[in-house]
Design a protein around this motif. Structure first.
Motif, mmCIF file in Angstrom:
data_model
loop_
_atom_site.group_PDB
_atom_site.id
_atom_site.type_symbol
_atom_site.label_atom_id
_atom_site.label_comp_id
_atom_site.label_asym_id
_atom_site.label_seq_id
_atom_site.Cartn_x
_atom_site.Cartn_y
_atom_site.Cartn_z
ATOM 1 N N ASP A 24 0.680 -1.216 0.042
ATOM 2 C CA ASP A 24 0.070 0.124 0.186
ATOM 3 C C ASP A 24 0.956 1.230 0.023
ATOM 4 O O ASP A 24 2.099 1.280 0.157
ATOM 5 N N THR A 25 0.096 2.461 -0.097
ATOM 6 C CA THR A 25 0.917 3.621 -0.042
ATOM 7 C C THR A 25 1.784 3.712 0.899
ATOM 8 O O THR A 25 3.239 4.387 0.758
ATOM 9 N N GLN A 26 1.361 3.699 2.141
ATOM 10 C CA GLN A 26 2.218 3.912 3.373
ATOM 11 C C GLN A 26 3.514 3.109 3.353
ATOM 12 O O GLN A 26 4.342 3.589 3.743
ATOM 13 N N ARG A 28 5.030 1.889 0.688
ATOM 14 C CA ARG A 28 6.032 2.161 -0.191
ATOM 15 C C ARG A 28 6.690 3.469 0.180
ATOM 16 O O ARG A 28 7.777 3.668 -0.030
ATOM 17 N N LEU A 29 5.932 4.596 0.858
ATOM 18 C CA LEU A 29 6.540 5.735 1.450
ATOM 19 C C LEU A 29 7.537 5.551 2.481
ATOM 20 O O LEU A 29 8.629 6.086 2.677
ATOM 21 N N LEU A 159 4.747 9.173 -6.872
ATOM 22 C CA LEU A 159 4.559 8.254 -6.260
ATOM 23 C C LEU A 159 3.235 8.737 -5.509
ATOM 24 O O LEU A 159 2.190 8.026 -5.377
ATOM 25 N N MET A 160 3.169 9.859 -4.881
ATOM 26 C CA MET A 160 2.231 10.408 -4.167
ATOM 27 C C MET A 160 0.948 10.759 -5.073
ATOM 28 O O MET A 160 -0.367 10.521 -4.724
ATOM 29 N N THR A 162 0.098 9.191 -7.999
ATOM 30 C CA THR A 162 -0.436 8.041 -8.692
ATOM 31 C C THR A 162 -1.030 7.226 -7.578
ATOM 32 O O THR A 162 -2.343 6.588 -7.756
ATOM 33 N N ALA A 163 -0.476 7.376 -6.397
ATOM 34 C CA ALA A 163 -1.326 6.548 -5.075
ATOM 35 C C ALA A 163 -2.250 7.425 -4.705
ATOM 36 O O ALA A 163 -3.083 6.910 -3.568
ATOM 37 N N GLU A 164 -2.479 8.696 -4.906
ATOM 38 C CA GLU A 164 -3.717 9.533 -4.577
ATOM 39 C C GLU A 164 -3.669 9.405 -3.013
ATOM 40 O O GLU A 164 -4.371 9.438 -2.347
ATOM 41 N N VAL A 165 -2.253 9.956 -2.488
ATOM 42 C CA VAL A 165 -2.172 10.017 -0.917
ATOM 43 C C VAL A 165 -3.240 11.175 -0.586
ATOM 44 O O VAL A 165 -3.740 10.850 0.602
#
Length: 753
Positions: A24-26, A28-29, A159-160, A162-165
């Motif tokens: 998930d986004t978290q 990967r960040l 990344l932010m 495309t992942a729609e943070v």
């Protein structure tokens, strides 16, 4: 041996793997922050994300307390992270705790870390987050490291996004209307800050009837409308202050367009083909616009805005309006938004209520910009799609000094700018108190601070700033603002006014320096592949000696009974100077016979072409003073086009190579007893000015806004100690000495801001 470039490449490869991986986004960040911290040998790497309402949330960290993630929040402008987001620029500090903007958040555990570097995460001209690296020890981050982080921030931004943070729903307030605040980057063309509300400039007039029933009637209508237009322009000329020579030059050039017979004849011919007067105006204007958009000459392209202004004004008369498109009720704090603007369109607005101007197009040579600067209105240009981004009555802040526009700013940003304005005013008050105090360093070295000028509106700054005189008067600017080559009498009147306003203080007149990006509207040269190194400046006037003779004649007449200082630009070899001096001598002898005799004469040259550095032994006995034009000198020294956005910041004037060349020039002048000054942009920046003075420059010439900060910096510096440090650093070979010199200045208590 592993280089910085190798580290950067490996890190980017790791980040690409993270981007392509699962999780998930978290997750990967978190992998991103770990990879950056590992590659940079950093104790901390953190990513802050911009949430709704311009709040920065700690979203991921390696090194700070994990309990602070999603809990720590900073407003834009708050703390060092907020500073990075507010200004969209990197901040690198060896000791973050000593910085006045440092904001301590105990829940993060960051009390263990001293050094800090933060870069903005930008996407689509918006700051969407901040990337931060920290270390326990006081570490000076190199320019390469900062640049690497800026490159990495682009990957983080992707990344932010495309992942729609931040979800799209979060961008829409609860009532379903409005948008997040925006920070837009453009070109600052006139300095200052404007805080106000949006007023859209919409001069376009719709033509409803295209086909004429009676061509003769349409011709008469056109004649009547043209007469009314000319009367209106003449009224503007009569109404404005005749002492503002350059301002009136713009209006005279504008009137020249309005009275152009070719323009009138083309419209008349169009009417005879069966069009109405309104349709004829539109047709001729559209044809002209298409042709002029193909022209590469920047000055001629800017005149297109004058023609658009005239066409709209003429259409207003034809459709029965009064032609005063801007003469309407304005809020007391109007920020005018437009695609482009003619000079008289700006004058239609109540200038007492205008707080700023924002344009989608525009350049420094645009007449509307010249007028705006004369009126003290900040201008930001080249903001793409600004007309479609804003809505009438939107709150907006513009920063003409740094080329930024804040649309619908949050209260925090508004408070920050209001605070900045107060600080700015306090600094201006401090500079005003130092007006009559000499720029003497702590070890007793006095530096003469002079102004660069080119328009009559610059001259009041002599008294306001306490400048010692005018170190560079650019005589070409009045030439550029006029519709035709000025004759001797008009030049003499202008130069006489300048000397009168200088009131005995020295004025260095640089002879006509046109060509390259400074093009005269009435002088059509052959297109060149590289005009910056082509037929320009002294090369033109030596090939056209009548022009140089007329200018020198006017200068001699204006300076009769007074001191005359003449400087020749773009000299590449001593023989060019000798030819110029020969022409000057001829004019001096001829004018002496007519009774025009300067009380004293000093002759100098600009040093802009590197070839002249190796001719100093032959050059210096021929001149009384030498002025280094650092802008062109550095451009040619590094073979780097300063007009190219990709290259303009690539090389630094504070690099060992640049400073070594400058030291060679300064040492040669001091040994020969020839006064050496610097009049390029670096002279007006405190860190560069202190460095130049330490190397032995006794005269610096700059814009009015630079004089106060430079004087404060010089008065707080021990130039002897700075000289020892700079000389020692010249033996090293980094990309730039800027960070070292800045840190040294801070350690020595030199006030750089």
């Amino acid at each position: 041996m592993t280089t910085d470039a190798d580290i950067a490449r490996r890190l980017l490869a790791r980040l690409r793997d993270v981007m392509a991986g699962t999780g998930d986004t978290q997750t990967r960040l978190d992998k991103v922050t770990h990879a950056i911290a590992d590659s940079f040998r950093a104790d901390v790497c953190s990513i802050y994300v911009m949430r709704a309402g311009e709040v920065l949330e700690l979203f991921s960290t390696e090194g700070l307390k994990q309990t602070a993630v999603h809990q720590t929040r900073l407003r834009v402008g708050e703390g060092l992270v907020g500073e990075v987001a507010a200004h969209g620029r990197a901040v690198a500090l060896a000791d973050a705790w000593s910085h006045p903007s440092f904001a301590y958040r105990p829940e993060t555990g960051e009390e263990l870390f001293h050094s800090f570097v933060g870069v903005p995460v930008v996407r689509g001209s918006r700051v969407i987050g901040v990337l931060v690296v920290q270390n326990r020890e006081e570490r000076v981050y190199s320019d390469v490291e900062v640049e690497t982080l800026e490159t990495i921030s682009m990957v983080v931004a992707e990344l932010m996004a495309t992942a729609e943070v931040v979800s799209r729903d979060e961008l829409i307030p609860a009532d379903g209307i409005g948008l997040l605040p925006l920070r837009l980057e453009g070109a600052g063309l006139a300095p200052g800050v404007g805080i106000g509300t949006v007023v859209l400039h919409q001069p376009q007039i719709r033509v409803k009837k295209l086909v004429a029933e009676d061509p003769e009637l349409e011709l008469e209508r056109l004649k009547t409308a043209l007469s009314a237009l000319r009367t209106q322009v003449d009224a503007m000329l009569a109404a404005d202050d005749a002492s503002d020579t350059d301002f009136l030059d713009v209006l005279h050039a504008y009137r020249m367009f309005a009275q152009d017979n070719g323009w009138r004849n083309k419209m008349s011919d169009a009417i005879r083909t069966g069009l109405t007067a309104e349709a004829a105006v539109v047709k001729v204007h559209d044809d002209t616009r298409v042709r002029m958009q193909q022209v590469t000459d920047p000055y001629l392209r800017e005149r297109l805005h004058d023609l658009e202004d005239l066409a709209n004004r003429l259409l207003s008369h034809l459709v029965g309006e009064d032609g005063q498109g801007g003469a309407r009720d304005l809020p007391d704090d109007a920020i005018l938004i437009c695609r482009n603007l003619g000079p008289t369109e700006l004058l239609d607005y109540d200038r007492t209520k205008l707080r700023g101007l924002v344009m989608e197009e525009g350049s420094r040579t645009m007449h509307a910009v010249i007028v705006a600067k004369a009126l003290g209105i900040p201008v930001v240009a080249r903001i793409e799609n600004i007309f479609s981004i804003v809505e009438p009555w939107d709150p907006v802040i513009i920063d003409g000094t740094h080329g930024q526009v804040f649309v619908r700013p949050s209260e925090d940003v508004r408070r920050q700018f209001t605070k900045s304005l107060k600080v700015y005013r306090r600094k201006q008050a401090e500079y005003a108190q130092l007006r009559d105090v000499p720029a003497v360093s702590l070890d007793g070295t006095e530096v003469s601070l002079m102004l660069n000028a080119g328009l009559m509106i610059d001259l009041p700054h002599l008294d306001e700033t306490g400048a010692s005189g005018i170190g560079l008067y650019r005589t070409e600017l009045p030439f550029m603002a006029r519709p035709s080559l000025p004759d001797v009498s008009s030049q003499r009147a202008l130069y006489s006014k300048i000397l009168d306003q200088a009131n005995g203080r020295p004025v260095v007149f640089r002879t006509l320096d046109v060509g390259s990006d400074k093009v005269l509207p009435y002088w059509h040269g052959t297109p060149e592949d590289n005009p910056a190194m082509g037929w320009r400046s002294i090369r033109i006037t030596l090939d056209r000696p009548a022009i140089l003779r007329e200018q020198l004649r006017a200068l001699i007449q204006a300076a009769s009974g007074r001191e005359l200082r003449v400087m020749f630009p773009m000299v590449a070899e001593v023989d060019e100077l000798l030819q110029s001096k020969k022409i000057l001598k001829m004019e001096l002898e001829e004018q002496a016979g007519a009774g025009f005799i300067p009380q004293s004469l000093k002759v100098g040259t600009m040093l802009e072409v590197p070839a002249l550095v190796w001719q100093l032994k032959a050059l210096l006995p021929e001149i009384d003073f030498l002025s280094v034009g650092s802008n062109d000198l550095m451009q040619f020294l590094f073979a780097c086009d300063r007009g190219n956005p990709r290259m303009s910041e690539r090389y630094d004037v504070l690099s060992p190579a640049a400073l070594s060349v400058l030291k060679q020039i300064i040492d040669a002048c001091n040994e020969a007893g020839v006064s050496c000054s610097v009049c390029g942009e670096m002279a007006g920046r405190p860190l560069e000015a202190v460095t130049l003075a330490a190397l032995g420059v006794k005269t610096l010439s700059m814009s009015a806004s630079g004089l106060g900060p430079v004087k404060v910096a010089l008065r707080s510096a021990d130039l002897g100690r700075v000289r020892d440090y700079v000389t020692q650093q010249l033996q090293t070979a980094p990309h730039s000495l800027r960070s070292r010199l800045r840190n040294y200045a801070v350690d020595m208590g030199i006030r750089l801001s």
